[in-house]
Design an enzyme around this catalytic site. Sequence first.
Site, short mmCIF file in Angstrom:
data_model
loop_
_atom_site.label_atom_id
_atom_site.label_comp_id
_atom_site.label_asym_id
_atom_site.label_seq_id
_atom_site.Cartn_x
_atom_site.Cartn_y
_atom_site.Cartn_z
CG ASP A 128 -1.90 1.21 0.77
OD1 ASP A 128 -3.15 0.76 0.68
OD2 ASP A 128 -1.79 2.43 1.75
CB ILE A 129 1.10 4.77 -1.96
CG1 ILE A 129 1.48 3.50 -3.40
CG2 ILE A 129 2.05 6.06 -2.46
CD1 ILE A 129 1.16 3.79 -4.70
CD GLU A 183 -4.66 4.88 -1.88
OE1 GLU A 183 -4.84 4.65 -0.67
OE2 GLU A 183 -5.49 4.47 -2.82
#
Length: 393
Positions: free
Chosen positions: A271-272, A315
């Site tokens: 996950d960003i 994301e």
Amino acid sequence: MLASNPNSPAPARATSEDAYERQFAKGFATLRFEPELEAQYRLALAEEQRPAAMVCAAATLLVWALFAGYDFVRLDVLRNGIHSWDLWFLLIGRSGTLAIAMILIVTPLRRWLPLSRLAVIVYCMVAIVASTNAIIYKSHGIASADAALVVVVMGAFLPLGMVVSHALIVSLTPVVAAAIAGILLLNDITGRGHFGLVFVLAMAVPVGGIGGYMRELAHRRQFLLTGMLARQAQFDPLTDLANRRLFQRHATAALAHAARTDEPVLLAMIDIDHFKMFNDKHGHAAGDEALCAVADAMRNLARRPMDMATRLGGEEFALLLYGTNMERARPVLEALRQRVLETTRPRPQDKGVTISIGVTEPLPGEDLMAVYRRADELLYASKTNGRDRITEG
């Protein structure tokens, strides 16, 4: 939540990232694709036309067998015998062709030959013998329906698993055979109308070819459109990574295969960090570029056939590494974190995005949902413990 459907069929992967779109834009008026896509098309054509080809083959062999029997009755072989080489050719050619065709089509040998090659061999044998036999009958003053050879010419364009270029060559076979046989066997009197027949047969070739060309052109267009739609249904349009649906199907199959072969496999959830803040600060265009940079970095890791990188949505990403245990994966995932940080800077003075990772190995008997949930919990632990880190479990 990732839904699981282990009964879903395995996905058909595109030949390359944009092979269908590139070929569609380039055109295919010559009925030829790029080599890799052409091979894929011919395999699809053979599988699609195989049932129809088998029906045509069965009908042809049945009619051929009836003609072979009728030859013996018509020539009254038992009472009159055979006194010339051309009549021997007629009988042996018909029966021999039937025997060879049966061997090629009915026995396991058919699995050793591609359908297109099998169709060309059998059709050429039938066409040569049919044309020659018609001329032999005529040379002996026996009536024959030689005009029916037009059907032999046109039949090459039936759905037999051949592309039009092969069908054109095959359709010329009875024309050439009839012309040669006429020169060798007919005298001036019996041959007067023969070359008119040859001319009619020759004219049937382009007529059948035009129809075959138009059908194949439409079929190739449909093949490309189907491939494009299938790819759009399985790949993320922004990053060109596999989407959630394709990942689900592939990962289910990969976990099952790893369990059977006792191979290690890893699932990493990625996950960003603070992606909304990054978007708000640098704009959505920069956000899209960051997503693509993460995707490119992941794609470079998932190079083996059973590996897969995917964008699950927003994301959030996932990475499946087949044949890799935690010890070998640890430096790879650390390098991924550094790569993402370096390649997602909107400007040299800006800081790139960081990623949080949760990675796990499946336990014996676990399905995809169980592995996914644990990797997701580990990802959550990475984010709650400060982000920009890997949590193993």
